[in-house]
Structures are given as C-alpha cells and as structure tokens.
Design an enzyme around this catalytic site. Structure first.
Site, PDB file in Angstrom:
ATOM      1  N   CYS A   1       0.840  -1.197   0.000  1.00 38.70           N
ATOM      2  CA  CYS A   1       0.000   0.000   0.000  1.00 38.70           C
ATOM      3  C   CYS A   1       0.875   1.247   0.000  1.00 38.70           C
ATOM      4  O   CYS A   1       1.410   1.632   1.046  1.00 38.70           O
ATOM      5  CB  CYS A   1      -0.926  -0.011   1.217  1.00 38.70           C
ATOM      6  SG  CYS A   1      -1.964   1.457   1.347  1.00 38.70           S
TER       7      CYS A   1
ATOM      8  N   CYS B   1      -0.461   4.082   2.154  1.00 36.85           N
ATOM      9  CA  CYS B   1      -0.309   3.831   3.592  1.00 36.85           C
ATOM     10  C   CYS B   1       1.130   4.065   4.049  1.00 36.85           C
ATOM     11  O   CYS B   1       1.373   4.671   5.097  1.00 36.85           O
ATOM     12  CB  CYS B   1      -0.698   2.395   3.939  1.00 36.85           C
ATOM     13  SG  CYS B   1      -2.314   1.880   3.375  1.00 36.85           S
ATOM     14  N   ASP B   2       2.094   3.588   3.264  1.00 35.23           N
ATOM     15  CA  ASP B   2       3.486   3.514   3.722  1.00 35.23           C
ATOM     16  C   ASP B   2       4.454   4.408   2.959  1.00 35.23           C
ATOM     17  O   ASP B   2       5.636   4.477   3.298  1.00 35.23           O
ATOM     18  CB  ASP B   2       3.984   2.063   3.629  1.00 35.23           C
ATOM     19  CG  ASP B   2       3.154   1.121   4.482  1.00 35.23           C
ATOM     20  OD1 ASP B   2       2.646   1.556   5.522  1.00 35.23           O
ATOM     21  OD2 ASP B   2       3.014  -0.057   4.091  1.00 35.23           O
TER      22      ASP B   2
END
Length: 302
Positions: A130, A133-134
């Site tokens: 992701c 997300c990261d």
C-alpha cells in the site's frame, strides 16, 4: 433475524446496504476490518461517473454515511462460515452468529504476494502492499513498484511525489492500466520503467536495501539499490469461509453471473469476490445494487 446480511463493507457491500434499506429490508453489514475496502488506499478517484475527482477515503465515507443514514447496521467481526438451514441463513463470526433470510457476499479480494522467499520476512521492513499507507516512510529514498495495472501505476504516481527515485517494474512490454496515468508518469524525471522484467530476489539484512530483477527477453539481471519494494500485482479472493454455500472457480472466486446469483437460493455474490471480467469501482457498485434488489425480491417471495 435480519432480512439481508452483507459480508464485506467495500463499495459493493455498502451499495447493497443502501439498496437493501431503501427496499424496506432490515440490513446488517459485517466486515472484519472496517468500511471502505480497497478504495481507501486510492488517493484520487477520477473514473467514477458523475464525480470528476474525489479521494478514495472521501468516497468510501460518503458510501458509509449514506448506508447508515438509511438505517443499515454495521459491525466489525471476522466471518468464519456461512451455513443454510431450510430458509434461514446463519452467518458465523469469531464473536457469535447472526441469522438472516438472505446473505450477500461482498468480501472483495486481497493483495497478491510475489511469492519470493524473502518477501514475508521484509513485510513492514521495506516490503509494502500500500503506497498511500506507507509511502511517507520512504520520503527521499529510492523505491521499486512491481506491477502493470492501475494500482501499480497509481502507486508509482503517489511515490513519485515522495521518493528520490521510483523504478516501475512490469513483466510485460506494455501496461494494462490506464494510459492517461502512464503518460503522466512518462513526464516525471524520477520515474524509470523496467519492462519485460520480473523480480528475482529481495535483498537486505534487517531492512530492504536492494531488489534483483531479470529481463525475461534478454535474461539480463539487474540489481536496483532500493529501500522499499511496493507490490501491486493484482488481488486474490478469500472466499473459503463461504465454500459450504457457493461454488468457487479455480482461482477461488465465487461462481456467479451478472445477476449475482449463486448455487444456493437466497445467497448472492457481488463485487470483486465473484467471477467477472471487469473489476472496477463502477462495476462493484452496480453489482451491489443488483444483489440487493435480488435479495429483496427473494425475501418478498418473488
């Protein structure tokens, strides 16, 4: 006793809840993680009819608010099985069980791993599924994105605004994703394409520090010095919990057509978890509407 229980609170499930409630049916949504599904990880949605541009989070929240304001209930539990006894469907979770007249399966799909031996060890230490997300963890660093579909292209675009260098690796010579995104990536100085190439090994000790790739045409092996490897090679379903009431194809998808009907009367499948040729946000919401109206008709004895 619910009229409709929907398993999965992504776009398909939330749309089914909206249509179920509007049909006057008592509806329960069950999801192990939360509402929204895959679109939560999409920074910008530009292909949903009627909305020029919106973040995935905003769109998912809008779906959720519309469903709950219509009166749908939602709980966050993991479903372990679905069973049927005469006209009653039993949905069993790790916390308990719930009865319904009909069930709509909208469990979506999860990210497909590369299958490299080092992959699992480096999850959270350089391997991610992701980018939204990261990605911030790799600001100013070099990263690789593996894949050729829309998700991979979107991940590369997100990371291009954060990372020093983005290497986009695809096993074929052309991308399967939207060409408008490909064109945007081509204009970015810090994005480099490696086509006809596959990952061979993820390198590092405690953290990722390299990725070895092989060109499938020339057999040339290249080592990229990267701190992050973002995997975006597609999805796979997690439908084993439903195997008592539906048939699965060889890839694990629920066998159901555009009418969303499964082999079991009163059990329907919609969205990315079912067999279909196109898995897009628009087709997921369309499925949700079809499945909910079919479930409502079943409850009414039609």
């Amino acid at each position: 006793m619910y009229d409709i229980i929907i398993i999965g609170a992504g776009p398909a499930g939330l749309t089914a809840a909206i249509y179920g409630q509007r049909a006057g049916k008592k509806t329960l949504l069950i999801d192990a993680k939360g509402f929204g599904g895959q679109i939560l990880n999409t920074p910008e949605v530009e292909n949903y009819p009627g909305i020029k541009k919106i973040s995935g989070f905003e769109l998912a929240t809008s779906f959720y608010e519309q469903a709950t304001e219509q009166g749908a209930e939602i709980i966050y539990e993991e479903v372990v099985s679905v069973e049927t006894c005469e006209n009653v469907k039993l949905v069993v979770t790790k916390n308990g069980s719930y009865e319904a007249k009909t069930v709509i399966l909208a469990a979506g799909a999860k990210n497909r791993p590369l299958g490299l031996p080092e992959e699992e060890r480096f999850v959270g230490s350089g391997v991610s599924y992701c980018a939204t997300c990261d990605g911030a963890f790799f600001r100013g660093k070099k990263v690789a994105v593996i894949g050729g579909g829309n998700t991979a292209l979107e991940d590369a675009e997100v990371l291009s605004d954060l990372a020093e260098e983005v290497y986009l690796i695809h096993r074929r010579g052309t991308f399967r994703g939207e060409q408008t995104v490909v064109k945007r990536l081509l204009t970015k100085d810090n994005v480099e394409f490696y086509l006809d190439s596959v990952p061979e090994a993820i390198m590092g000790e405690a953290l990722v520090n390299g990725l070895k790739i092989r060109n499938v045409k020339t057999e040339e092996v290249t080592t990229l010095q990267v701190s992050g490897v973002f995997v975006a090679i597609g999805q796979m379903p997690a439908n084993q919990a439903f195997s008592k009431v539906v048939d699965l194809d060889e890839k694990g998808y629920i066998i159901a057509g555009e009418d969303c009907l499964t082999k079991t009367p009163g059990v329907f499948a919609c969205g990315d978890c079912r067999t279909k040729s196109v898995r897009q946000l628009a087709t997921a919401t369309a499925d949700g509407a079809v499945a909910a109206l079919a479930a409502a008709a079943h409850v009414n004895g039609l």
